[in-house]
Scaffold this active site. Sequence first.
Site, PDB file in Angstrom:
ATOM      1  N   SER A 489      31.744  39.398  35.375  1.00 49.46           N
ATOM      2  CA  SER A 489      30.713  39.536  36.128  1.00 49.46           C
ATOM      3  C   SER A 489      30.781  38.838  37.314  1.00 49.46           C
ATOM      4  O   SER A 489      30.859  39.199  38.524  1.00 49.46           O
ATOM      5  CB  SER A 489      29.434  39.493  35.693  1.00 49.46           C
ATOM      6  OG  SER A 489      29.213  38.144  35.029  1.00 49.46           O
ATOM      7  N   ASP A 490      30.787  37.415  37.095  1.00 50.31           N
ATOM      8  CA  ASP A 490      30.748  36.396  38.184  1.00 50.31           C
ATOM      9  C   ASP A 490      32.212  36.279  39.123  1.00 50.31           C
ATOM     10  O   ASP A 490      32.218  36.128  40.158  1.00 50.31           O
ATOM     11  CB  ASP A 490      30.538  35.219  37.872  1.00 50.31           C
ATOM     12  CG  ASP A 490      31.172  34.499  36.594  1.00 50.31           C
ATOM     13  OD1 ASP A 490      32.217  35.439  36.146  1.00 50.31           O
ATOM     14  OD2 ASP A 490      31.143  33.388  36.270  1.00 50.31           O
ATOM     15  N   CYS A 491      33.038  36.715  38.393  1.00 50.54           N
ATOM     16  CA  CYS A 491      34.562  36.810  39.135  1.00 50.54           C
ATOM     17  C   CYS A 491      34.494  38.013  40.174  1.00 50.54           C
ATOM     18  O   CYS A 491      35.086  37.687  41.317  1.00 50.54           O
ATOM     19  CB  CYS A 491      35.835  37.023  38.234  1.00 50.54           C
ATOM     20  SG  CYS A 491      35.796  35.736  36.941  1.00 50.54           S
TER      21      CYS A 491
END
Length: 769
Positions: A489-491
Amino acid sequence: MSVRKRGQSNGHPNGSTKPLQKIDDARTDPYRWRLRNDRGVQTWHYLQTDEEVKQWPITVADKHYLGLGTGLPELPPAKTPMQAAENGLKFFSKLQLEPGNWACEYGGPMFLLPGIIVTLYVTGMPLSQPEQTEIIRYIFNMQNLGDKNGGDGGWGLHIEADSAVFGTAMNYTTLRLLGVSPDDPRMRKARGCLYDLGGALNGPHWAKFWLSLLGVMNWEVVNPVPPELWLLPDWVPISPWRWWIHMRQVFLPMGFIWSKRWVYAKADTDPLIRQLRQELFTQPHDDIAWARYRNAISPADDYNPKSWLLNLVNYLLVLVWIPYLRFDWLVERAERWSWKLIQMEDANSDYADLAPVNSPMNMLACYIEEGPDAYSVRRHRERIHDFLWLGKDGMMCCGTNGVQNWDTAFTIQAMYETGFATRPEYHQTLLKAVEFLEDQQFLEHPVGYEQSPVFSDPPTAKTSPQYGYRHVRKGAWGFSNKAQGYTVSDCTAEALKATIMVQTLANPNDLSKTLFPVVIPEQRLKWAADILLTMQNKSGACSSYEPTRGSERLELLNAAEVFGRIMVEYDYPECTTACVTTLHRFNQLYPNYRAPEIRRFIDTAVQWIRTNQRADGSWYGSWGICFTYAGMFAIESLATQDETHANSERVRRACSFFLDRQNADGGWGESYRSCETGKWCPHPDGSQVVQTAWVVIALVRAQSPDREHIARAVRLLMRRQRPNGEWLQEGIEGVFNKSCMISYPNYKFIFPIQALGMYARQFGDAEID
């Protein structure tokens, strides 16, 4: 015999980075090593001949990774924060690799190399001699000797940890498999430490698994890992597809191998295995009643004690299920389905697999099922190199096959936030970085998704067994590279954010035009946004690889013992912030694309950030150490809603939390003990450059009026900078599952550069003495 308790082994504070006791070991010629970067797939190679050395010159980046000194010149001393930021960028930009990314080690855990070496030993596929030499050197360099953690001679769960059975037994075994003599004084010291901890029988579940297939232990010592769980209907609350991705992908091949009761074929005749049977235990090997030690574990390892429920389940499995109900036809069916899921994992990652825990297990499963000459086994053996990294202390195993996408996205953002992105001398650096991200974006879903009953365009979070219960990925980015194959998600968010920053940056000479060409087209940016909209939990927060699928009560079945919060995905302020800030920026660029859904996503996510704040003003971090890391992210989320120190009581509490913990030298230093205990623990070595930069960024984003406090931190960052622009490595920066730390060496460049530049842009670039 004394058996130590966790965290009370020697009276020395964890997190110490004091030098180890130095003993000369055999080593290779460091000037013959080269890093190859094939579109983000990074492997180290040892050049055997002078002609090879001549044909493949060593690079500045190679020298930096190997600790040889870069030879880069001293820069004019920085008098202002922006000058210091630019000096840092001048150094760091020289480390950019040809594909456009930045590389580094991703080491720290001390349980990864043993799994690889055991697998290669039992399959008869050893590493090259230069690689073995450097692994031996690394393990000895990480041993707790001299001033490090009491110098008891053992190894911990990670490089800064107190000694425990898991680290000590497995790294001792690894050294022996690589040819180290048991009479080496450091090996005698290690055995003493191991015996003081109760011997290898007091190891956790994973240690017993590896030592049993090696033939040093007996499978009766391993608590059951029944692959039949994969046959449960998907609606069952404990079905493995609901577990956190790392847990289920380890359980998958582990259960397959456990069910086969596979043991190294030469165990009883191999002199080395016979010796290990005598060296790892405090009692004669032939006298051990293995089943009695299934639940034995050293207090030093027992971070997450087995629950009463898990003990009951294991009891019923051993006494009822296995002898009376585990029919052959059921075992065959479970093994067949497990094997199919292993094949799906391999197919979606070209045999690189999720990480270096399940990768060697999958390799061994292929060896068992298809034989030593199978393509699957040979390809797995090739991909093992993706996880190995050579540093100044030797060759380690990284936590994944790198941090390429992650660090590159953050570097782009740092250049944008400091204003360096508009400087012509950095245009090529930025453009190459964005081109790297373009090359690494997933342009297809997992194999089987489009033929599955849950296929949708745009995609949803629904999953199914037809493609191994994976999350959708078309438009996403992974943590390391495209080959690894997993959405994060954050990547995805940070890569999308970085791309938008660059591609929308106005040309200072003509504001009607953008400064950079469109590298990633609009449609692919929208695919990425589609992925982010699949990542939100019911709480409003985001997890890491996929939304939460199971209840936190599944932690009652956590059999790993050494880790916490491992059974399911959790809500994370870091991942939530990444998604919030990126969708906020995306919505400004494309206000008509799925606008109501994006607005709902942001509103509920930010509300979760607000409610996740603790009474003292902090947020607990799960991927970096710890409150400093999470606080930086959470404040960024609030800033998208125009919450600042001036108008938000929660932002003021967050700022006060940081300022109350500022050290006398102006910086901040937080021990990894914070992650373990859930309470702020100061770093034993004082202020840390990375954590100081995180707090500076947080306070600047919060528009804190406490300029002098921030200026003191900026002074520390400038004082710690070397004449060539670099900062030296200090304490470990990252964490996973509360108890295991992991290194992010590029953070010491990315975040100080960003912090210094943001400070200068907020408060002015006046000289700081």
